[in-house]
Design a protein around this motif. Sequence first.
Motif, PDB file in Angstrom:
ATOM      1  N   GLN A  43       0.871  -1.177   0.027  1.00 34.09           N
ATOM      2  CA  GLN A  43       0.006  -0.015  -0.016  1.00 34.09           C
ATOM      3  C   GLN A  43       0.881   1.022   0.134  1.00 34.09           C
ATOM      4  O   GLN A  43       0.713   2.222  -0.787  1.00 34.09           O
ATOM      5  CB  GLN A  43      -1.058   0.042   1.152  1.00 34.09           C
ATOM      6  CG  GLN A  43      -1.960   1.118   1.175  1.00 34.09           C
ATOM      7  CD  GLN A  43      -2.831   0.972   0.409  1.00 34.09           C
ATOM      8  OE1 GLN A  43      -3.071  -0.016  -0.403  1.00 34.09           O
ATOM      9  NE2 GLN A  43      -3.538   1.808  -0.170  1.00 34.09           N
ATOM     10  N   GLN A  47       1.237   4.116  -2.894  1.00 34.25           N
ATOM     11  CA  GLN A  47       0.848   5.442  -2.648  1.00 34.25           C
ATOM     12  C   GLN A  47       2.014   6.397  -3.297  1.00 34.25           C
ATOM     13  O   GLN A  47       1.837   7.355  -3.698  1.00 34.25           O
ATOM     14  CB  GLN A  47       0.717   5.694  -1.106  1.00 34.25           C
ATOM     15  CG  GLN A  47       0.238   6.907  -0.825  1.00 34.25           C
ATOM     16  CD  GLN A  47      -1.138   7.434  -1.386  1.00 34.25           C
ATOM     17  OE1 GLN A  47      -1.892   6.513  -1.445  1.00 34.25           O
ATOM     18  NE2 GLN A  47      -1.180   8.881  -1.710  1.00 34.25           N
ATOM     19  N   GLU A  51       1.493   9.208  -6.266  1.00 34.52           N
ATOM     20  CA  GLU A  51       2.085  10.570  -6.064  1.00 34.52           C
ATOM     21  C   GLU A  51       2.953  10.884  -7.131  1.00 34.52           C
ATOM     22  O   GLU A  51       2.988  11.959  -7.906  1.00 34.52           O
ATOM     23  CB  GLU A  51       2.816  10.880  -4.521  1.00 34.52           C
ATOM     24  CG  GLU A  51       1.819  10.514  -3.321  1.00 34.52           C
ATOM     25  CD  GLU A  51       0.894  11.766  -3.503  1.00 34.52           C
ATOM     26  OE1 GLU A  51       0.989  12.822  -4.017  1.00 34.52           O
ATOM     27  OE2 GLU A  51      -0.333  11.558  -3.003  1.00 34.52           O
TER      28      GLU A  51
END
Length: 123
Positions: A43, A47, A51
């Motif tokens: 996870q 992320q 980004e």
Amino acid sequence: LDGRARLEGLRLREALVQEEEGARRDGMAMLGRQLAEQEKELQRLMQIQVEEIRRRTDAETKRRDLAWEGAIRDEWDQVNRRAEEYADVAARVEAAAARESRSQQLEGDKKAFAKAHQVLRAA
């Protein structure tokens, strides 16, 4: 004695089965924790990728916006130059028309003066 040995053997087997089941449960719990940690790390990495994609997308959007604004500015500059050229041509045409009009007026005045002069001479 034989019965006691059998009971002790059964008790040892049961203890062994219990120990194996406990070890299996502990192993499963450890695997569950490891899986949860791996999911958490996955996870976190996802992320980071999200980004990075967002950052690149924003940068590309900004670059395209600047390029588009530059192209629009260039178009407006061309429109303004054409408008100035048109205004210059229109002013020259207007000046030429005014000169032609004045020339025709002077020609008409000359003819009227010549006619008036002839009339006066004849009289």
